[in-house]
Scaffold this motif. Structure first.
Motif, mmCIF file in Angstrom:
data_model
loop_
_atom_site.group_PDB
_atom_site.id
_atom_site.type_symbol
_atom_site.label_atom_id
_atom_site.label_comp_id
_atom_site.label_asym_id
_atom_site.label_seq_id
_atom_site.Cartn_x
_atom_site.Cartn_y
_atom_site.Cartn_z
ATOM 1 N N ARG A 204 0.848 -1.188 0.000
ATOM 2 C CA ARG A 204 0.000 0.000 0.000
ATOM 3 C C ARG A 204 0.879 1.232 0.000
ATOM 4 N N TRP A 205 0.376 2.261 -0.605
ATOM 5 C CA TRP A 205 1.097 3.522 -0.673
ATOM 6 C C TRP A 205 0.872 4.278 0.625
ATOM 7 N N GLN A 206 1.928 4.428 1.388
ATOM 8 C CA GLN A 206 1.869 5.213 2.611
ATOM 9 C C GLN A 206 2.176 6.660 2.236
ATOM 10 N N ILE A 207 1.175 7.480 2.197
ATOM 11 C CA ILE A 207 1.337 8.856 1.738
ATOM 12 C C ILE A 207 1.956 9.679 2.855
ATOM 13 N N GLY A 208 3.118 10.215 2.594
ATOM 14 C CA GLY A 208 3.793 11.054 3.580
ATOM 15 C C GLY A 208 3.149 12.427 3.661
ATOM 16 N N SER A 209 3.482 13.165 4.700
ATOM 17 C CA SER A 209 2.858 14.475 4.903
ATOM 18 C C SER A 209 3.207 15.451 3.788
ATOM 19 N N SER A 210 4.433 15.404 3.270
ATOM 20 C CA SER A 210 4.800 16.318 2.194
ATOM 21 C C SER A 210 4.049 15.964 0.909
ATOM 22 N N ALA A 211 3.924 14.666 0.615
ATOM 23 C CA ALA A 211 3.172 14.238 -0.567
ATOM 24 C C ALA A 211 1.699 14.608 -0.429
ATOM 25 N N LEU A 212 1.169 14.452 0.774
ATOM 26 C CA LEU A 212 -0.230 14.796 1.024
ATOM 27 C C LEU A 212 -0.463 16.287 0.819
ATOM 28 N N ALA B 220 2.933 12.051 -10.321
ATOM 29 C CA ALA B 220 3.478 10.706 -10.092
ATOM 30 C C ALA B 220 5.003 10.737 -10.107
ATOM 31 N N ARG B 221 5.579 11.456 -11.063
ATOM 32 C CA ARG B 221 7.044 11.561 -11.108
ATOM 33 C C ARG B 221 7.565 12.290 -9.864
ATOM 34 N N GLN B 222 6.884 13.355 -9.500
ATOM 35 C CA GLN B 222 7.315 14.151 -8.344
ATOM 36 C C GLN B 222 7.239 13.338 -7.051
ATOM 37 N N LEU B 223 6.200 12.509 -6.920
ATOM 38 C CA LEU B 223 5.985 11.755 -5.680
ATOM 39 C C LEU B 223 6.560 10.341 -5.732
ATOM 40 N N ASN B 224 7.128 9.965 -6.888
ATOM 41 C CA ASN B 224 7.732 8.654 -7.073
ATOM 42 C C ASN B 224 6.726 7.522 -6.889
ATOM 43 N N VAL B 225 5.540 7.685 -7.503
ATOM 44 C CA VAL B 225 4.500 6.657 -7.500
ATOM 45 C C VAL B 225 3.958 6.552 -8.927
ATOM 46 N N SER B 226 3.007 5.665 -9.147
ATOM 47 C CA SER B 226 2.432 5.529 -10.483
ATOM 48 C C SER B 226 1.329 6.566 -10.696
ATOM 49 N N ALA B 227 1.069 6.856 -11.961
ATOM 50 C CA ALA B 227 -0.009 7.793 -12.296
ATOM 51 C C ALA B 227 -1.353 7.226 -11.841
#
Length: 139
Positions: A23-31, A53-60
Motif C-alpha cells: 500500500r502507498w503510505q502517503i507522507g505528509s509532504s506528498a499529502l 506521479a514523477r514528483q511523488l515517485n508513484v504511479s499515475a
C-alpha cells in the motif's frame, strides 16, 4: 534422516518480492502536494497526474485513485452535512435525482408528485384541456 527445520517467517508486512504490492503510505509532504493540487484542480488531466506521479515517485494510477477517493470523501462529508451537492464538484446522477425529489416534495403536494410510471399526477398523458381553457403545447 533429520530435516533441517525452516525458520519461521516473521509476521511482517508483505514485500514486493513475495508478489504482493504494498500500500502507498502517503507522507505528509506528498499529502500537502496532492491537497494543494486538488484545491486548484479536483479533476487533473493525464499530464498533471503524470507530473505528480514523477514528483511523488508513484504511479499515475495511484495518483488517479487518490483523487477519486478524495472526491468521494468530499461528497460523503457534504451529504453528512445535509448538502445535496459538493461545492466545486459536478453533481452525480444520484444527487440530481435527490434534488428533483426534494423540489417535487416542496412544490405543494398532489399536482407535482409523480406516479410509479414516471408520469406526473393529473397528467392524463395527452388528455384534452377542460372546457373553456386553452391547451398550451410545451417543447
Amino acid at each position: 534422516m533429520a530435516e533441517d527445520p525452516q525458520p519461521a517467517a516473521p509476521a511482517a508486512a508483505p514485500t514486493a518480492a513475495e508478489g504482493k504490492t504494498l500500500r502507498w503510505q502517503i507522507g505528509s509532504s506528498a499529502l500537502q502536494v496532492l491537497e494543494h493540487v486538488y484545491t486548484m484542480e479536483p479533476f487533473p488531466g493525464l499530464e498533471t497526474r503524470r507530473d505528480l506521479a514523477r514528483q511523488l515517485n508513484v504511479s499515475a494510477r495511484q495518483v488517479q485513485v487518490w483523487f477519486q477517493n478524495k472526491r468521494q470523501r468530499e461528497r460523503k462529508i457534504s451529504k453528512q452535512m445535509g448538502l445535496f451537492s459538493t461545492p466545486g464538484l459536478p453533481d452525480t446522477p444520484a444527487t440530481t435525482a435527490a434534488k428533483a425529489a426534494a423540489s417535487a416534495g416542496n412544490s405543494g403536494g398532489g399536482a407535482g408528485s409523480s406516479s410509479a410510471d414516471g408520469k406526473a399526477a393529473g397528467d392524463g398523458g395527452g388528455a384534452a384541456a377542460p372546457a373553456g381553457t386553452e391547451a398550451v403545447a410545451t417543447t
